[in-house]
Structures are given as structure tokens and as C-alpha cells.
Design an enzyme around this catalytic site. Structure first.
Site, PDB file in Angstrom:
ATOM      1  N   ARG A  38       0.847  -1.255  -0.063  1.00  0.00           N
ATOM      2  CA  ARG A  38       0.129   0.022  -0.183  1.00  0.00           C
ATOM      3  C   ARG A  38       0.771   1.298   0.158  1.00  0.00           C
ATOM      4  O   ARG A  38       0.495   2.344  -0.512  1.00  0.00           O
ATOM      5  CB  ARG A  38      -0.882   0.076   1.093  1.00  0.00           C
ATOM      6  CG  ARG A  38      -2.213  -0.859   1.042  1.00  0.00           C
ATOM      7  CD  ARG A  38      -3.024  -0.848   2.199  1.00  0.00           C
ATOM      8  NE  ARG A  38      -4.563  -1.333   1.967  1.00  0.00           N
ATOM      9  CZ  ARG A  38      -5.292  -1.572   2.743  1.00  0.00           C
ATOM     10  NH1 ARG A  38      -5.226  -1.255   3.999  1.00  0.00           N
ATOM     11  NH2 ARG A  38      -6.533  -1.970   2.167  1.00  0.00           N
ATOM     12  N   LYS A 199     -16.330 -16.946   5.340  1.00  0.00           N
ATOM     13  CA  LYS A 199     -17.626 -16.532   5.883  1.00  0.00           C
ATOM     14  C   LYS A 199     -18.822 -16.563   5.019  1.00  0.00           C
ATOM     15  O   LYS A 199     -18.721 -15.347   4.117  1.00  0.00           O
ATOM     16  CB  LYS A 199     -17.598 -15.530   6.725  1.00  0.00           C
ATOM     17  CG  LYS A 199     -17.819 -16.095   8.409  1.00  0.00           C
ATOM     18  CD  LYS A 199     -17.773 -14.936   9.339  1.00  0.00           C
ATOM     19  CE  LYS A 199     -19.278 -15.090  10.005  1.00  0.00           C
ATOM     20  NZ  LYS A 199     -19.716 -13.910  10.632  1.00  0.00           N
ATOM     21  N   GLY A 349      -8.643  -8.429   1.107  1.00  0.00           N
ATOM     22  CA  GLY A 349      -7.326  -8.329   1.846  1.00  0.00           C
ATOM     23  C   GLY A 349      -6.538  -9.617   1.974  1.00  0.00           C
ATOM     24  O   GLY A 349      -5.285  -9.980   1.603  1.00  0.00           O
ATOM     25  N   GLY A 372     -12.456  -4.309   2.088  1.00  0.00           N
ATOM     26  CA  GLY A 372     -13.897  -3.871   1.905  1.00  0.00           C
ATOM     27  C   GLY A 372     -14.344  -2.838   0.779  1.00  0.00           C
ATOM     28  O   GLY A 372     -15.301  -3.106   0.038  1.00  0.00           O
TER      29      GLY A 372
HETATM   30  P1  ADP Z   1     -10.820 -11.415   1.580  1.00  0.00           P
HETATM   31  O1  ADP Z   1     -10.160 -10.848   2.679  1.00  0.00           O
HETATM   32  O2  ADP Z   1      -9.728 -11.515   0.171  1.00  0.00           O
HETATM   33  O3  ADP Z   1     -12.168 -10.960   1.194  1.00  0.00           O
HETATM   34  P2  ADP Z   1     -11.859 -13.817   2.872  1.00  0.00           P
HETATM   35  O4  ADP Z   1     -11.814 -12.847   4.270  1.00  0.00           O
HETATM   36  O5  ADP Z   1     -13.202 -14.162   2.301  1.00  0.00           O
HETATM   37  O6  ADP Z   1     -11.148 -12.974   1.898  1.00  0.00           O
HETATM   38  O7  ADP Z   1     -11.123 -15.150   2.983  1.00  0.00           O
HETATM   39  C1  ADP Z   1     -10.588 -15.547   4.194  1.00  0.00           C
HETATM   40  C2  ADP Z   1     -10.112 -16.905   4.348  1.00  0.00           C
HETATM   41  O8  ADP Z   1     -10.542 -17.815   3.712  1.00  0.00           O
HETATM   42  C3  ADP Z   1      -8.608 -17.169   3.879  1.00  0.00           C
HETATM   43  O9  ADP Z   1      -7.671 -16.898   4.934  1.00  0.00           O
HETATM   44  C4  ADP Z   1      -8.931 -18.430   3.320  1.00  0.00           C
HETATM   45  O10 ADP Z   1      -7.494 -19.172   3.752  1.00  0.00           O
HETATM   46  C5  ADP Z   1     -10.040 -18.797   3.908  1.00  0.00           C
HETATM   47  N1  ADP Z   1     -10.494 -19.966   3.661  1.00  0.00           N
HETATM   48  C6  ADP Z   1     -10.983 -20.603   2.479  1.00  0.00           C
HETATM   49  N2  ADP Z   1     -11.754 -21.798   2.661  1.00  0.00           N
HETATM   50  C7  ADP Z   1     -11.815 -22.002   3.934  1.00  0.00           C
HETATM   51  C8  ADP Z   1     -12.102 -22.929   4.852  1.00  0.00           C
HETATM   52  N3  ADP Z   1     -12.743 -24.026   4.460  1.00  0.00           N
HETATM   53  N4  ADP Z   1     -11.932 -22.834   6.258  1.00  0.00           N
HETATM   54  C9  ADP Z   1     -11.452 -21.763   6.629  1.00  0.00           C
HETATM   55  N5  ADP Z   1     -10.818 -20.760   5.934  1.00  0.00           N
HETATM   56  C10 ADP Z   1     -11.100 -21.062   4.658  1.00  0.00           C
HETATM   57  C1  3PG Z   2      -8.729  -1.826   5.255  1.00  0.00           C
HETATM   58  O1  3PG Z   2      -7.586  -2.174   5.507  1.00  0.00           O
HETATM   59  O2  3PG Z   2      -9.579  -2.555   4.469  1.00  0.00           O
HETATM   60  C2  3PG Z   2      -8.846  -0.213   5.363  1.00  0.00           C
HETATM   61  O3  3PG Z   2      -7.547   0.234   5.638  1.00  0.00           O
HETATM   62  C3  3PG Z   2     -10.032   0.172   5.928  1.00  0.00           C
HETATM   63  O4  3PG Z   2      -9.870  -0.283   7.256  1.00  0.00           O
HETATM   64  P1  3PG Z   2     -11.040  -0.580   8.301  1.00  0.00           P
HETATM   65  O5  3PG Z   2     -11.995  -1.760   8.108  1.00  0.00           O
HETATM   66  O6  3PG Z   2     -10.507  -0.637   9.854  1.00  0.00           O
HETATM   67  O7  3PG Z   2     -11.992   0.966   8.330  1.00  0.00           O
END
Ligand code: ADP
Ligand code: 3PG
Ligand code: MG
Length: 392
Positions: A38, A199, A349, A372
Site C-alpha cells: 500500500r 464466511k 485483503g 472492503g
Molecule cells: P478476503 O479478505 O480477500 O475478502 P476472505 O476473508 O473471504 O477473503 O477469506 C479469508 C480466508 O478464507 C482465507 O484466509 C482462506 O484461507 C480462508 N478459507 C477458505 N476456505 C476455508 C475453509 N474451508 N476454512 C477456513 N478458511 C477458509
Molecule cells: C482496510 O484495510 O480495509 C482499510 O484500511 C479500512 O480499514 P477499516 O476496515 O478498519 O476501516
């Protein structure tokens, strides 16, 4: 969405330019910057301002200190890395709108930089308090929005300040808008979305937003489990979000009505009761087993669905990619994707981090710096930090 008036149009020589950056970066246990993407991505704007003789004041948040000063969330390690990348020392004001900030801005030379302490140390940042926004605005003559990752927040620094000052989009924000806009409107078809993650309830709005927009939705990760369970798969001890049966049924009907094809895993990699790793044929698992990745037949099926595409959006690892036993699904599909021509974009992320760790960033023409913010953008939502900026 419409392009935004860019920083290259601003006349900045000798003027104080407030630049909102998103230096909310991952940190190592000792506090040092663990991933500087970033910061690196904001450098073109910062170097432009330096060369043009601006007095640049950098604004960022780091973490969620909830309106209180907390040394754990100091931007000190960030200015350390930034100074090295810029090749000039960037002082950190010890406050945000106090005496240190005011004196620091007064001392700025043309082409120089000052960073203010974490905006979220002040309770007025997240509430977009008018008095705080006015105090911040008085530190600058112009505003540049370069914090793409934070434009989904209606905070003082992302909305309050640009309402009060002539405002411009930084190069990164312009690049993000250019790359992500075709995913919302006017994508070259066939358009395929590859979605995973942990999720389902978090991701349902994203999933739903693609219906009618993409030709095919490929669904992996834990996102697929409620769909498989609703189809009667025996998933053993796999953690499946409860009560989603009716929701997934509705989702399938909406997909059929919208003409979007849905694909789910047809085999799974799982941890049998007692540990280690195994692969299923089909989607029925032994008692006590917990699924964590898509199997080889699914990887091949997903890749053949991706093969004829012109546009691909990816969000969410297809398995628990942090565990080498369960990373092959994500790694193989993304490695295969790098050999498929077309416009491929990733956002999220965890997704960016996982692609980097698995060495498959080459699958993408563009990887968003937004978490997000990027996901909301792709859903077609209006982002307050962009809406407030004048169009080009
Ligand atoms: P992003 O932050 O890119 O939007 P997510 O938060 O949706 O992505 O993804 C988070 C996690 O999903 C990752 O750390 C990944 O390894 C995990 N993941 C995928 N399938 C599973 C599973 N069956 N159980 C737990 N984690 C999983
Ligand atoms: C992020 O890492 O997604 C941004 O920096 C926003 O952070 P926040 O979800 O704490 O507002
Ligand atoms: Mg995540």
C-alpha cells in the site's frame, strides 16, 4: 463509474497538499511493516508532488484504536519504511491537529513531507466530526484522495476534508477506478467470478451482486459448504454456517432466473478424524472429517470453466490456503489462470496476501489495494470517499 479529476491537474507548487493515504498495513510482531504494497502503490503520487514542489501532509489510519492514543497503533514504523522508499526523511507529527502538526506544516519546504499521527487516535475521525474535519482542513490548501482502501468509510479525512477543500484523486485511486469499473459495467464476456473465503454470510451480498452480471459463478472455500449441505452432501464434522438452507435455495432460483450458471465443488480435500489429509470422491465425507479445500476434479472443472473467459474476478481463497495441506486448490486454479488470456482482477485483503504467498500473482492484470472498499465497489455500491470527489 465516472473518472475523477486527478492530481496531475492540480497546481501544487508551494501549496500545502493534504494527501489521505491508506497505510493501514500488516505489521510483524515487532511492529515493523510486514507488507509495504500500500505504501509502494502510493509512491507515484508522492513523487509527483515532490517533483512539483508541493508541501505534502500525509494522513492515514492504522488499525482500529477507537479514538484513543495507543502506541501499538503509532504510524512510526510506517514513516520509517516510507522514508526509505522515498529517499528522504519523513517526520512524524506526534499529534493530528495539535501544536506539533501545526508547527510541522509551517516548517515544510517545497517538495517536503510531513506525516500526521494515526487519524483514529482522535475520536472525531470515525464520527466525521465537523470541528475535527475543519481543523484538519486548515492544515492544507488542497486535498488528494489516495486511500482507495478507505473510500468506503465516511470519516472526517475521507469525506469531511474533501467537502471543505478543492479535491483531486491520486494516481492509485484513478488506477483502481479504471481497473474495477469494467467489472461492474461493460465487462467483456464471457465473464466469470471465482469466489471463495471463509464466511458465507459476509459474502452473500457480493455473491448476489454477480447474478445476471457474470456468465458463470465458481464457488469454492467454505462458501460452498452450505450449498453442498443443502444438496444433501454428508460433510462429516465440517464447520457449516447454520440456517442457510432457505437462503441458498433462494440464491439458486435467483441465479437460474438471471441466467448465471453456478458451479460448486464435486470433490473435497479434508482432514479425517485424527488428523492428516485425504481427498474424497464426490462430496460425501467420512464421519468426523472436516473439509478444507476443493479436490483435483473440481480444480480441473473450474479451470475449464475459466478457459474460454474474457474477464475474471477473483475474491476469496478456495481452501484454507494458509495450511500447505489445503492450499493446492487455490494455487493450482490461480496458476492455471495465469495461462488463460483475458482481463483478470483480484480484490480482498486475505486474497492478495494468499496470492502473494502462493506465488500466483501473475494470474492477474490488477490486484486491488482495497479490501472492503474494493468489494463494495465491485458490488456497484456508491462509496462516500469517491462520491465526494469532482468528476474529471
Ligand atoms: P478476503 O479478505 O480477500 O475478502 P476472505 O476473508 O473471504 O477473503 O477469506 C479469508 C480466508 O478464507 C482465507 O484466509 C482462506 O484461507 C480462508 N478459507 C477458505 N476456505 C476455508 C475453509 N474451508 N476454512 C477456513 N478458511 C477458509
Ligand atoms: C482496510 O484495510 O480495509 C482499510 O484500511 C479500512 O480499514 P477499516 O476496515 O478498519 O476501516
Ligand atoms: Mg478477509
Amino acid at each position: 463509474m465516472a473518472a475523477k479529476r486527478g492530481v496531475s491537474e492540480a497546481s501544487v507548487k508551494g501549496r500545502r497538499v493534504l494527501v489521505r493515504v491508506d497505510f493501514n498495513v500488516p505489521q510483524s510482531p515487532d511492529g515493523s511493516v510486514a507488507d509495504d504494497r500500500r505504501i509502494v502503490e502510493a509512491l507515484p503520487t508522492l513523487k509527483h508532488l515532490e517533483a512539483a514542489g508541493a508541501k505534502t501532509v500525509l494522513l492515514s489510519h492504522l488499525g482500529r484504536p477507537d479514538g484513543r492514543r495507543d502506541p501499538k497503533f503509532s504510524l512510526r514504523p510506517v514513516v520509517h519504511r516510507l522514508s526509505a522508499l522515498l529517499g528522504q526523511p519523513v517526520p512524524l507529527a506526534d499529534d493530528i491537529v495539535g501544536i506539533h502538526a501545526i508547527e510541522g506544516v509551517t516548517r515544510l519546504a517545497n517538495g517536503g513531507f510531513l506525516m500526521l499521527e494515526n487519524l483514529r487516535f482522535h475520536p472525531g475521525e470515525e464520527t466525521n466530526d465537523p470541528a475535527f474535519a475543519a481543523q484538519l482542513s486548515r492544515l492544507g490548501d488542497l486535498f488528494v484522495e489516495e486511500a482507495f482502501g478507505a473510500v468506503h468509510r465516511a470519516h472526517a479525512s475521507t469525506v469531511g476534508v474533501p467537502k471543505r477543500l478543492p479535491s483531486y484523486a491520486g494516481f492509485l485511486v484513478q488506477k483502481e477506478i479504471r481497473a474495477l469499473s469494467p467489472l461492474v459495467q461493460g465487462a467483456e464476456k464471457p465473464y466469470v467470478a471465482l469466489l471463495g473465503g471463509a464466511k458465507v454470510s459476509d459474502k452473500l451480498p457480493l455473491l448476489a451482486s454477480f447474478l445476471g452480471r457474470v456468465d458463470t459463478l465458481l464457488i469454492g472455500g467454505a462458501l460452498a459448504f452450505p450449498f453442498l449441505a443443502a444438496d444433501g452432501a454428508h460433510l462429516g464434522a465440517t464447520k457449516v454456517e447454520p440456517d442457510l438452507g432457505p437462503v441458498v435455495q433462494e440464491f439458486r432460483e435467483a441465479a437460474a432466473a438471471a441466467g448465471t450458471a453456478l458451479r460448486f465443488p464435486t470433490d473435497l480435500v479434508y482432514e479425517p478424524a485424527g488428523g492428516d489429509v485425504a481427498t474424497s470422491t464426490g462430496t460425501d465425507l467420512p464421519d468426523g472429517a472436516r473439509a478444507f479445500d476443493i479436490g483435483p476434479a473440481t480444480r480441473a472443472a473450474f479451470l475449464s470453466a475459466l478457459a474460454g473467459s474474457k474477464t475474471v474476478f477473483w475474491n476469496g481463497p478456495l481452501g484454507l490456503a494458509e495450511d500447505p495441506r489445503f492450499s493446492a486448490g487455490t494455487r493450482e486454479v490461480l496458476a492455471g489462470l495465469s495461462g488463460i488470456p483475458g482481463f483478470h482482477v483480484s480484490a480482498g485483503g486475505d486474497s492478495a496476501r494468499v496470492a502473494e504467498n502462493l506465488g500466483v500473482t501473475g494470474a492477474f492484470q490488477f490486484i486491488s489495494t482495497g479490501g472492503g472498499a474494493a468489494l463494495e465497489f465491485v458490488q456497484g455500491a456508491e462509496l462516500p470517499g469517491l462520491a465526494v470527489l469532482p468528476d474529471a
